[in-house]
Each structure stands twice: as C-alpha cells, then as structure tokens.
Motif scaffolding. Structure first.
Motif, PDB file in Angstrom:
ATOM      1  N   THR A 209      20.796 -28.684 -16.533  1.00 58.50           N
ATOM      2  CA  THR A 209      19.385 -28.944 -16.591  1.00 58.50           C
ATOM      3  C   THR A 209      19.137 -30.074 -17.982  1.00 58.50           C
ATOM      4  O   THR A 209      20.013 -30.506 -18.598  1.00 58.50           O
ATOM      5  N   ALA A 210      17.881 -30.488 -17.943  1.00 62.01           N
ATOM      6  CA  ALA A 210      17.430 -31.461 -19.199  1.00 62.01           C
ATOM      7  C   ALA A 210      16.273 -30.985 -19.682  1.00 62.01           C
ATOM      8  O   ALA A 210      15.354 -30.432 -18.862  1.00 62.01           O
ATOM      9  N   GLU A 211      16.045 -31.124 -20.816  1.00 61.15           N
ATOM     10  CA  GLU A 211      14.943 -30.906 -21.486  1.00 61.15           C
ATOM     11  C   GLU A 211      13.587 -31.698 -20.826  1.00 61.15           C
ATOM     12  O   GLU A 211      13.690 -32.669 -20.346  1.00 61.15           O
ATOM     13  N   LYS A 212      12.461 -30.786 -20.548  1.00 61.11           N
ATOM     14  CA  LYS A 212      11.184 -31.343 -20.094  1.00 61.11           C
ATOM     15  C   LYS A 212      11.299 -31.393 -18.545  1.00 61.11           C
ATOM     16  O   LYS A 212      10.441 -31.931 -17.629  1.00 61.11           O
ATOM     17  N   VAL A 213      12.640 -31.065 -17.943  1.00 59.96           N
ATOM     18  CA  VAL A 213      12.656 -31.132 -16.510  1.00 59.96           C
ATOM     19  C   VAL A 213      12.770 -29.555 -15.946  1.00 59.96           C
ATOM     20  O   VAL A 213      13.722 -28.994 -16.588  1.00 59.96           O
ATOM     21  N   PRO A 214      11.877 -29.146 -15.431  1.00 61.47           N
ATOM     22  CA  PRO A 214      12.014 -27.791 -14.789  1.00 61.47           C
ATOM     23  C   PRO A 214      13.418 -27.360 -14.269  1.00 61.47           C
ATOM     24  O   PRO A 214      13.981 -28.081 -13.740  1.00 61.47           O
ATOM     25  N   THR A 228      23.152 -28.798  -6.194  1.00 61.31           N
ATOM     26  CA  THR A 228      21.975 -29.202  -6.238  1.00 61.31           C
ATOM     27  C   THR A 228      20.949 -28.079  -6.368  1.00 61.31           C
ATOM     28  O   THR A 228      21.314 -26.997  -6.261  1.00 61.31           O
ATOM     29  N   TYR A 229      19.857 -28.340  -7.055  1.00 62.11           N
ATOM     30  CA  TYR A 229      18.925 -27.247  -7.396  1.00 62.11           C
ATOM     31  C   TYR A 229      17.469 -27.434  -7.163  1.00 62.11           C
ATOM     32  O   TYR A 229      17.230 -28.655  -7.187  1.00 62.11           O
ATOM     33  N   THR A 230      16.555 -26.630  -6.874  1.00 65.95           N
ATOM     34  CA  THR A 230      15.139 -27.043  -6.624  1.00 65.95           C
ATOM     35  C   THR A 230      14.422 -26.027  -7.438  1.00 65.95           C
ATOM     36  O   THR A 230      14.590 -24.938  -7.932  1.00 65.95           O
ATOM     37  N   ALA A 235      10.823 -31.174  -4.893  1.00 64.70           N
ATOM     38  CA  ALA A 235      11.428 -31.639  -5.983  1.00 64.70           C
ATOM     39  C   ALA A 235      12.925 -30.868  -6.145  1.00 64.70           C
ATOM     40  O   ALA A 235      13.214 -29.670  -5.818  1.00 64.70           O
ATOM     41  N   ALA A 236      13.762 -31.619  -6.436  1.00 67.07           N
ATOM     42  CA  ALA A 236      15.279 -31.522  -6.368  1.00 67.07           C
ATOM     43  C   ALA A 236      16.007 -32.216  -7.327  1.00 67.07           C
ATOM     44  O   ALA A 236      15.654 -33.344  -7.630  1.00 67.07           O
ATOM     45  N   VAL A 237      17.030 -31.682  -7.900  1.00 71.60           N
ATOM     46  CA  VAL A 237      18.032 -32.442  -8.658  1.00 71.60           C
ATOM     47  C   VAL A 237      19.334 -32.372  -8.136  1.00 71.60           C
ATOM     48  O   VAL A 237      19.816 -31.022  -7.657  1.00 71.60           O
ATOM     49  N   SER A 238      20.230 -33.170  -8.082  1.00 72.00           N
ATOM     50  CA  SER A 238      21.451 -33.089  -7.682  1.00 72.00           C
ATOM     51  C   SER A 238      22.358 -34.008  -8.570  1.00 72.00           C
ATOM     52  O   SER A 238      22.336 -34.617  -9.351  1.00 72.00           O
ATOM     53  N   TRP A 239      23.612 -33.181  -8.771  1.00 72.98           N
ATOM     54  CA  TRP A 239      24.567 -33.773  -9.625  1.00 72.98           C
ATOM     55  C   TRP A 239      25.928 -34.049  -8.714  1.00 72.98           C
ATOM     56  O   TRP A 239      26.399 -32.990  -8.020  1.00 72.98           O
TER      57      TRP A 239
END
Length: 284
Positions: A209-214, A228-230, A235-239
C-alpha cells in the motif's frame, strides 16, 4: 579518467532513448582504438565476449560467459580508424567515438535503445565497463564486477526514471509507474510482504500500500509475480514483477480509479512508496 555519472546524459526522440557518456583517457587514440576493437582486449572489459568483422556491414557476435545457447548478433555500421566504431547489438545501436584530447583521448559512447526504464541498468553497466577499460589501458588489474545497486539508483535519480504517468482513457483514471529494481522478484516480494503472505479475500499487507491511497482486500495473488487489491468497485491497485534488464525484477504498479481520485496526490504517494522500496532493497 573522468568517471562522474552526473556528467552522463539521457535523451529521447522518436520512441528511442540515447545514453551518452564521455570519458577522458590518458592514452592516444590509436591505443584506445585497439582496446575497443580487438576481441582479445574487448573480452577484458566489455560485458560479453565479442567476435567482429571490422568493416562496415561486418558480422558481430556476442556471447556471455557461462550462458548456453546461441549468443546475440549484430552488424558493424561504421568503421573509421581510429575515430569511430559503431555497431548494432540486437535492436540496440552503440557508437564509440575517439577524439584527440591533449596527449590523451576523449572517448564518447552513445547507446541507443528502446527500453527507457532500463536506462539506469545500462548506464551503471557501461560506467563500470568503461572504468575497467581505463584500468586496462593503464596496465592496472581489470575487474568489471557487479553493481550492488547504489550506482544504479544514482542513475535512476540522475535521469528521473520511474516518475510515472496519469491518463484518463474512456473516463477511467489510471496511474502507472514502471521501475527497474536491483533485486530479483523473490527478494522484492519478501520485502513487500514482510512475513505476511497475501491471501485472496484478506486485507492486503501494508507493504503493498501507499500513504494516502486506501488499502483494501486482495482479489488476486500469484506470488512472487502479481497482486491486485481493491477498496472500491471502481478502484484497484496491481503490483507486477516481471523480467527486466537482468539486474533484477521490473516493477509495474498500476492504480485505476476511483472516478473522484486525486491522481496527482496518488502518483506522488506511489513515487514515495517505490522510492522507499528501492532503498530497502539496497539492504538485502
């Protein structure tokens, strides 16, 4: 010999990237020419063993010691003894120019390639190789060695690599950052997970995760390559950790949505997070 990485430059044009390095050598052009064209000398400082037909259109072969299978090939594009030697290496192009400089020479390398995120790896590699060339010419012990990562990261900062981008395609906001790392995917994954192995359906480990990003819940995981997480339906983030330049894993982090996302703040947060990851990897 000048070995300051801050004197090196990177430019882009027509989708291609050019790395330029200049080094002053205390030897006349004729000696430098022999060292960059004769296979017996090349194998002592160049990153691979080389065979060459030293004429325009001549064939070149590149073979890395200890690597089985066919090597890479190239073609000589320019020969002007003792001033210019240039050739292709796969899809890359390398130009070596030698100019008189007092009693010595000014050697200029221009390496043109497609892989912009790999520029720090290429620069760190050539930095060490050309330093070894200087030692060879000086009659000193020659050892190219491998970068522990610090030089690579110096070039990342020097060239402003991994800054990321934001686009808004078909109404979907997307942040994307790509960065070459200096450790393999397994090591990167261990640092990110910090002993808490991600599991689909459970909260994402803090390292991803990153600060200020849920934060959110893991939706897909394939260790040590993909996660991947949502936290929102939109909204989703993938590494993703893939193959890079051979110096480590290539990281791509992507955030899509949500529609009301502050993309500038999110991009800054991901830059900070990946910079911190890169620093942590230097300790591994």
């Amino acid at each position: 010999m000048n070995t300051n990485p801050h004197d090196d430059t990177l430019t882009t044009a027509d989708g291609r990237t050019a790395l330029r390095m200049e080094r002053r050598l205390a030897h006349p052009p004729e000696r430098v020419w022999a060292a960059i064209t004769e296979p017996a000398s090349l194998r002592q400082w160049f990153p691979s063993e080389v065979s060459v037909e030293l004429a325009p259109g001549g064939a070149m072969g590149f073979r890395f010691p200890g690597v089985s299978g066919p090597g890479m090939t190239g073609t000589v594009t320019d020969v002007d003894e003792p001033r210019l030697f240039a050739f292709t290496w796969g899809t890359d192009h390398l130009s070596w120019t030698i100019a008189p400089d007092g009693e010595g020479s000014l050697l200029t390398l221009v390496h043109t390639f497609d892989d912009l995120p790999g520029a720090a790896s290429f620069a760190a590699g050539w930095h060490r190789c050309v330093a070894a060339l200087g030692r060879l010419l000086d009659g000193a012990p020659v050892a190219v060695g491998r970068d522990t990562g610090e030089l690579h990261e110096t070039y990342v900062r020097r060239f402003g690599l991994g800054r990321g981008s934001v686009d808004n395609e078909a109404g979907v906001k997307r942040i994307r950052l790509e960065r070459q790392l200096v450790r393999p995917a397994e090591t990167v994954w261990d640092v990110l997970s910090a002993g808490i192995e991600p599991v689909a359906g459970l909260p994402v480990p803090e390292g991803f995760t990153a600060e200020k990003v849920p934060a959110g819940h893991v939706t897909e995981v394939r260790a040590p390559k993909f996660l991947t997480y949502t936290w929102d339906p939109d909204a989703a983030v993938s590494w993703e950790l893939g193959e890079g330049t051979g110096h480590g894993a290539r990281l791509v982090v992507t955030q899509t949505g949500p529609p009301d996302a502050d993309t500038d703040a999110a991009l800054a947060a991901w830059r900070t997070r990946i910079d911190r990851l890169a620093a942590e990897l230097l300790e591994q």
